[in-house]
Design a protein around this motif. Sequence first.
Motif, PDB file in Angstrom:
ATOM      1  N   ARG A 102       1.235   2.845 -10.901  1.00  0.00           N
ATOM      2  CA  ARG A 102       0.049   2.106 -10.399  1.00  0.00           C
ATOM      3  C   ARG A 102      -0.533   1.612 -11.899  1.00  0.00           C
ATOM      4  N   LYS A 146       0.868   8.207   1.207  1.00  0.00           N
ATOM      5  CA  LYS A 146       0.145   9.341   0.502  1.00  0.00           C
ATOM      6  C   LYS A 146       1.362  10.470   0.275  1.00  0.00           C
ATOM      7  N   PRO A 189      -3.700   6.679  -2.728  1.00  0.00           N
ATOM      8  CA  PRO A 189      -3.227   7.465  -3.590  1.00  0.00           C
ATOM      9  C   PRO A 189      -2.583   7.118  -4.860  1.00  0.00           C
ATOM     10  N   LEU A 190      -2.832   7.680  -5.987  1.00  0.00           N
ATOM     11  CA  LEU A 190      -2.463   7.046  -7.230  1.00  0.00           C
ATOM     12  C   LEU A 190      -1.361   7.936  -7.789  1.00  0.00           C
ATOM     13  N   GLU A 191      -0.528   7.025  -8.307  1.00  0.00           N
ATOM     14  CA  GLU A 191       0.583   7.365  -9.400  1.00  0.00           C
ATOM     15  C   GLU A 191       0.845   6.776 -10.451  1.00  0.00           C
ATOM     16  N   TRP A 223       0.921  -1.154  -0.172  1.00  0.00           N
ATOM     17  CA  TRP A 223      -0.057  -0.080  -0.081  1.00  0.00           C
ATOM     18  C   TRP A 223       1.050   1.250  -0.002  1.00  0.00           C
ATOM     19  N   PRO A 224       0.748   2.367  -0.925  1.00  0.00           N
ATOM     20  CA  PRO A 224       1.575   3.340  -1.176  1.00  0.00           C
ATOM     21  C   PRO A 224       1.079   4.353   0.065  1.00  0.00           C
ATOM     22  N   VAL A 271      -7.049  -5.837  -3.908  1.00  0.00           N
ATOM     23  CA  VAL A 271      -6.175  -4.732  -3.351  1.00  0.00           C
ATOM     24  C   VAL A 271      -6.169  -3.571  -4.486  1.00  0.00           C
ATOM     25  N   LEU A 318      -7.403   0.212  -4.425  1.00  0.00           N
ATOM     26  CA  LEU A 318      -6.487   1.301  -4.676  1.00  0.00           C
ATOM     27  C   LEU A 318      -6.934   2.289  -5.527  1.00  0.00           C
ATOM     28  N   GLU A 332       6.309  11.951  -5.598  1.00  0.00           N
ATOM     29  CA  GLU A 332       6.642  11.078  -6.807  1.00  0.00           C
ATOM     30  C   GLU A 332       5.674  11.735  -8.025  1.00  0.00           C
ATOM     31  N   THR A 342       3.714   9.232  -2.531  1.00  0.00           N
ATOM     32  CA  THR A 342       3.082   9.534  -3.602  1.00  0.00           C
ATOM     33  C   THR A 342       2.876  10.723  -4.328  1.00  0.00           C
TER      34      THR A 342
END
Lengths: 611, 644, 180, 343, 201
Positions: free
Chosen positions: E169, B631, E164-166, B628-629, E155, E159, B637, B634
């Motif tokens: 992903r 926050k 949080p997304l980048e 799990w990233p 999962v 997500l 990034e 991220t």
Amino acid sequence: MPGKTWMCFPLRPFLLSIALPIAQPGIAGPSQPSLSIPTSPALPATASEDDGQWLMPARDYANSRYSSLAEINTSNVKNLRLSFTFSTGVTRGHEAAPLVTGDTLYLVTPYPNILYALDLARPGAPLKWKYEPKPLAASQGLACCDVVNRGASYAYGKIFFNTLDGQTIAVDAKTGKELWKTRLGNLNLGESVTMAPLVVKNKVLVGNSGGEFGVRGWLTALDANTGRIAWRAYSTGPDQDVLIGPEFKPFYPQERGTDLGVSSWPADAWKIGGGTVWGFVSYDPQLDLIYYGTANPGPWNPELRPGDNKWTAGVFARDPDTGQARWFYQWNPHDLYDYDGINENILLDLPIHGQPRKVLVHPERNGYVYVLDRGTGEVLSAEAFVHVTTTSGVDLKTGRTHEVAEKQPRTGSVVREICPAAPGGKDWQPSAWSPRTGWLYIPHQNICMDEEGLEANYIAGTPYVGANVRMYAGPGGHRGEFTAWDPVQAKPVWKIKENFPVWSGALATAGDLVFYGTMEGWFKAVSARTGELLWQFKCGSGIIGQPISYRGPDGKQYVAVLSGVGGWSGAIVAGQLDPRDGTGALGFVNAMKDLPEHTAKGGMLYVFALP
Amino acid sequence: MSARQPMDPTNFEPLGHSAERERLEQTWSTPPGIYGWLTTVDHKLIGKRFIVTAFFFFLAGGILAMLMRLQLAQPDNRLLGPDLYNQIFTMHGTTMMFLFAVPIMEAMGVYLVPLMVGTRNIAFPRLNAFSYWIYLFGGLMLYSAFLLNIGPDVGWFSYVPLAGPEYGTGKRADFWAQTITFTEVSALAVAVEIITTVFKQRAVGMSLGRVPLLAWAMVVMSFMIIFAMPGVILASTTLIMDRLVGTHFFNPAEGGDALLWQHLFWFFGHPEVYIIFIPALGMMSSIIATFSRRPVFGHAVMVSALVATGVIGFMLWVHHMFATMVPNAGKMFFTVASMLIALPTALQVYCWIATLWTGRPVFKTPLLFVLAFFFILVLGGLTGLMLASISLDTQVHDTFFVVAHLHYVLIGGAVFPLFGAFYYWFPKITGRLLNETAGRWNFWLFFIGFNLAFFPMHQLGLEGMPRRVYTYPEAMGWGGLNLLATIGAGLIAASVLVFIGNVLWCRRRGALVGNNPWSAGTLEWATTSPPPDYNFHPVPVVAGPEPLWERATGLPVVAGLSDTTREVLVTTLIEAKPDHREELPGPSLWPLISALALAALFVGSIFTPWAVVWGSIPVAAALIGWFWPKKRETEEEVAEEVPP
Amino acid sequence: MKILRGVWIAMLGAAALTGCEREERNFVEPPPTSSAVESLRLSDLRPGPSSPPPAAENSAYQENAYAISEGQRLFSWYNCAGCHFHGGGGIGPPLMDDLWIYGSEPQNIHATIIQGRPNGMPAFGGRIPDYQVWQLAAYVRSLSGLTPKDAVPARSDHMSNESPPTTMEKPSPKMTGSPP
Amino acid sequence: MSLFGDPHFAWRNAQSALNSAGPQAARIEAYWWLIFAVSALALILVVLAMFYALFHSRRRSDLEPEFRPSPKLERSRGWVVGILGAVTGVILLGLIAGSFATDQALESFTAQDALSIDVIGHQWWWEVQYIDPVPSRRASTANEIHVPVGRTVALTLKSHDVIHSFWAPNLTGKQDLIPGHEATLNFRADRAGVFRGQCAEFCGYQHAYMGFLVVAEPPDQFAAWLEKQRAPAMTPANPSQRRGQEVFLSRDCALCHTIQGTEASGKTAPDLTHLAGRKTLAAATLANNPSTLAAWIVDPQSLKPGNHMPSHLQSVRLGGDGPSGLLNQEDLQALLDYLGNLE
Amino acid sequence: MSAEPVIDVSRLPTYAFGKQSLMWWGTLGIMAIEGTVFVLAAFAYFYIRGNVGSWPPGGLKPPDLLYGTINTGVLLASLWPNWWTDRAAKARDLHRIRIGLPVCLAFAAAFLVFRGFEFAALNIRWDTNAYGSAVWTLLGLHTVHLATDAVDTAVLAVLMFTGPLEGKRYADVSDNAFYWYFVVLIWIPLYGVIYLAPRLN
């Protein structure tokens, strides 16, 4: 389909008859439609011709279990009512047949082998006397398959019976007084006695049990008056011990030779090789021969006893006076699956291939009904009456079965789907024969097994088996069958499927009825011709006894049977075994896991009559 | 050589504290204190830890070996009973194979490969941390069991049915099986990391032809692990299932087969030997090249030989089973393969000799260990030929002859080069040199002790002494040679003590020798010794297999990698052209937590199969936590993101 | 690192309490302990004031994996399995259930083996060494789960799995008993 | 085991692959010497080449690395390496051929009139069965295999429990006994002698002392021996022996051992019918004499820890009282008297 | 500093798809490992088979085809949503991913439900004999792969909805599909081994 089969032969000539010493001229007539068959053997002491009696478990020397009483018949059997009952006070497996002579009914219980005499002349048949032999308690540890007793015999005013601890006892039939007792078995070698003795020509014939304990089998003749041993014929060992002499003329060459009972075993193995005699003995007064089967060789694991293992798992014909063997035929040479050869030998005169022959009919544990010439031991026919995977038929030329190699038990490897299983297509439970139909009524089971051979360690007085076994229902999922078999055509006529093995004996009557009991406790009457269920009664416990029929002092026909589940198949109930271990009771527990849900222990005599 | 600073071609000396360097330091550093110790993902820290742990297991295994030698020193000896002896030889074999040899080879890879290919960290650094933890827990579990008298006692090969449910009493064999599971997980993870690192993270310009031989060897080893370890995964899993949930894979009564175990085990077990041996070949090449002052003769032949050995290594396993009832025609195939695998090794030996011949050898301790290889490994290989012959093998199989053979191969072929490697790379890791005199004592004691200990065993085997016996009757006349072997073992122990002393002393007090004391040619020497957290700054670009020899005055470098994130350059597979930048994860507690959860599952499953069910829940939770990233990270990034 | 070391030591300590003896292999015969046999009770019903229950002796055997597996071997070598099979019983009573005619304590079982029991259990006194009797007792107790699970062998390779074969069709529930 | 000091049992060459007594072992031995010679030569050459390379290389104090060696030199050295590689290949092929030839020769050693013997491995002893078409003429013994000189012997090998390996190096190579499989092994002894063999696959506690003897003797002597093995045991001749027999039958002995001609038919331990005729006790571990026999009966667990023979130490010490009392001193003496005469 | 910068990589992308990326190679390594396990498990199955005359041994019934075949259909059908999601990921289309992933998950869930029935339809228990052990192990191994990949997908799906997304992903979504292809692909020979091999004698 079976129904149709018999319909096809409505006018079947009754060439068939039970071989009897004083056969009346009437039965020789081939086309005579109704037969008056003398069903009582000539016993020198009683010389009774009275149909109403039942003097030995199989009814007669020919082992027919046919009652010529016809009062109860297919049309009125539905009215059959309970007449009286009697509790034996013992709750192990009741395999015995009651006896009736005059106005007394005798019955012997499983261990502790109490002999009861009931007075039939008085209402409710009260107890006349009882005799308690008090056998050694330790003998219970030597009974492979429950502490059963298969009945007593009446002759010369005496009741002869055996106790589990290896005694043969003669009791005065009137008073219940002990006349003599002789100890025949050695407890510490694992010997016990469960069979019903047969009295022939003033000799009481007794064989031992304990094939699973490494005993050496024998048949012993005792003087009926004194109890002294007249002769003893072993089933293994040198010819001298087996009573094989110049008169011994077996039909097949593999039975000929000197001391085969030694040379067909590994050194010393014959001394602990089994071949016990615990089934019913038959007698042909004409040929003056007794016939009996010898049980399995020990241990079960065949790899531990290379060779043909003479004279186990076969049938002997002997002279009753001297015990000398006349011929021998081995059903299962080098028996692979505990196929005891002790099943009943029914002596009949049958037309085989158009020729009237004196034959011996034997539904064998290996799954075939054999018809042998009882004068010579030649196999005339052998056809399967159950699902068989272990052999692919019997070679009539050599007399040997064709064994299926991949079903042979091996040490350290489980072989699956051995059919029939160790108790065979049919175990001890005796069939009945009706001259009215010409058919044999075979109570039997439909059981297969997995077996793994193990190293067996011989310790005197402990089991000597060398196999893990797990049994289960054969094809179809039912575990019992009741088959009407035509020995002339060598095929079944009809079959009844039962959930549990039919472990009781059968009774055929002149009323065209066949009686048998189930392990759930139903006592059933079916039509001898169609197998149609005509009447049934639920007894207190599962039935594994031998039903009989007699004429009471009041002239009415009665049918009697002992209820009380147990025996090998019912050990799970009688011995309160744990169903989680599939190998329990030599593997039978696995096939009977649900029996405790259907019945409980008991021990009761049930007697029925028309109102 | 230590005084030859001018020869040092390194051009990455820290030049003051530039802001960039400081940022890099901050980005790549491991957090301080115990938290940092538990969370680090730095391949150098983990590699060192791996090496030290594996060396401890080597010492433990060595102590066990000494105990065995003491027991066998005289006939009918009662020092150790059969029960303890069986545990000890099982523990010795298991330790040396699973807890020392494979892990230490991988450890060397974990430490050296990223440096050799010129990248800042190994691929999947958290997985790397995880694989160390799981290895540590596996080893601790085994030794805890051993100290509690639940040590496995059925041999490192655990043949069924002796290791099966019927004869493998108690939980001993279960502990063995789970130890194997632990080390499998660890080894496989490292193998994947090494392959990915070598394939995708090489310095720009390091085309496949320029990859150093040691990196090649590590790749071949990793591939062998990937294809061999599944054999033992399946074997140990089916064994524990047979023991715990009543399956019948190895139960002949129900259609199973004890020989199936042997096939599965040796399908892994023989490649295992090459898994240990091939990295050692790579180390040999590195050392020989440096001390012959020239590149290894026949680079292409060497690479092909490595690959060929790796491939043929999978076709030999049945030669461990010549005494079983495998059909003869099948056995013959394995005879051919087992004999022919000698060819690639022979070619490598010839190439090395040619390297020495055409080079200018410098005699230092590392080279001594390498030269011993020529005698010991070649002897071990030749006895290996004997074992490849079916008929001869039936005489010497499972005797002390085989014990001699395998120690010649494994010690000569792996431990001697490894010791050479220790001496060779010690200055890389610590910045200090090991003492040369002590090194020579170390070497000669080892060499003489080794031959004394193991050479007589050939004779013992031919004279009929089976292996794995806890004692032998006096009348057999094996006493003298056994005593000799025990004396030899004592010398080896002395030698190892010298080595330990040398390391402990020189770790703090050894001569400081600068960044490239041997003036070697490969990239790991292109940074400071010991290297900084970020390995290289800037990241080098190469134009040949020995870049430091080719460019005496500095290498070209790459610009533009982020210094605020843990960014590495990903290059193309064949030509190593720059492809994209990828951010590697930073320190985390999750690998440790996951390893603990998995260890609980493995250990629990020894006692109840349900542990697999309930144990998988914390494992899944830990892995999700791992994945799990965060926050904040991220968002950082995303700010710098350049989409493809 | 110190934390880890501490955890390890704690683990060792905890395991040492249970582990060590469980896997001990004693080949040398310990002294006989039959004196305990006489004081055993076979009934829960006691006249007079209550007294404390007898302490179980020979826990070294009862919780020891080796003793139990030796007991398992002897159980078939001395033909115990001939009557009791794999615990389900047959000629003798079942041993895997929770019904104990003569008591479930190791001493009870020891006495049963040595003295025999009237209804068919042979007396092995004077025929089996004492320590093997204790091993047998340990195995017999393990059959009904009276010994720690982690000391008990999983199964024997010889057809002791309970699973029924699925070869044949299941018995059909309805069985009328009448002819087809 | 100092009991073993008897010079009769100095077996230094009686269990050696380099002292062949039959054609199978001889063939393997011949191949051994071939491969040994080739290997020794190869090793010497490699080491010499290494030294040559070291001392004929261009040793210079100058450490300037030579990163681009001269192509000419490389090529010439390349030829040397190439030729060496080719020669190595040829030698390997030769060795493979030699190996195959040996295998073939061993395969072809079969005979029609082979003597069939079943050998069954137990933890930790060997059961030996002499096969005969007439079952009652089979003979059973343990740990000692008698074979006639000059006649091929066909062993059928089976295991009763775990994997064992049958190895009599003077006669032929080893063969594993794997439960669930049957293996065969043929050999012939060409000279008379007593050879020792041993289990070669780890099989548990007493793997170390799981030995056996192969006694090769002239055919007539062998025939006489076999005939004797078929006979039942001698009957006790004096009161002491009678007492000994009684002790044997009434104590734990008979639960596991067989003595033919008596009720003792235990199958889990060696057949003792002709025990006194054997040279060794406890699977070729102890010389067979009264004192070793006594030691073995009383305290087998300290001689071979973990083996399956029960210990009688306590009962002998306590004088045979109490439930564990299987043997007292007099019983033991009588038992020894009886067993010692089972020729 | 004497180093001469020859390449500036600051314009290079910070993540990549497929075989360019590190994760793809890691996934490939895992697949190689697992593939080998399957091959060896199948080897064990056929090795056991080689020891007995008839197969399945002792006249046992082969596994019933129904659920295995349904499941094969489900698996093959699931290739399409995975491929679709894969493409969406490569196009960095979050909306389509949010549709695709739950669909993939639904397929996986359906599969797992049917898998339960499959075990029941094997007609044998794992502890009946070695054949039973082998088929249970084969099917069990595959189920473990499915289950882990289903959790993985779940999962990822969560997500994708919560962040949080980048950019990376998206590559993860693509790799997830890549692994699913493997799980499907490996099933086809397994289906042959478990269901068809017992029917060919």
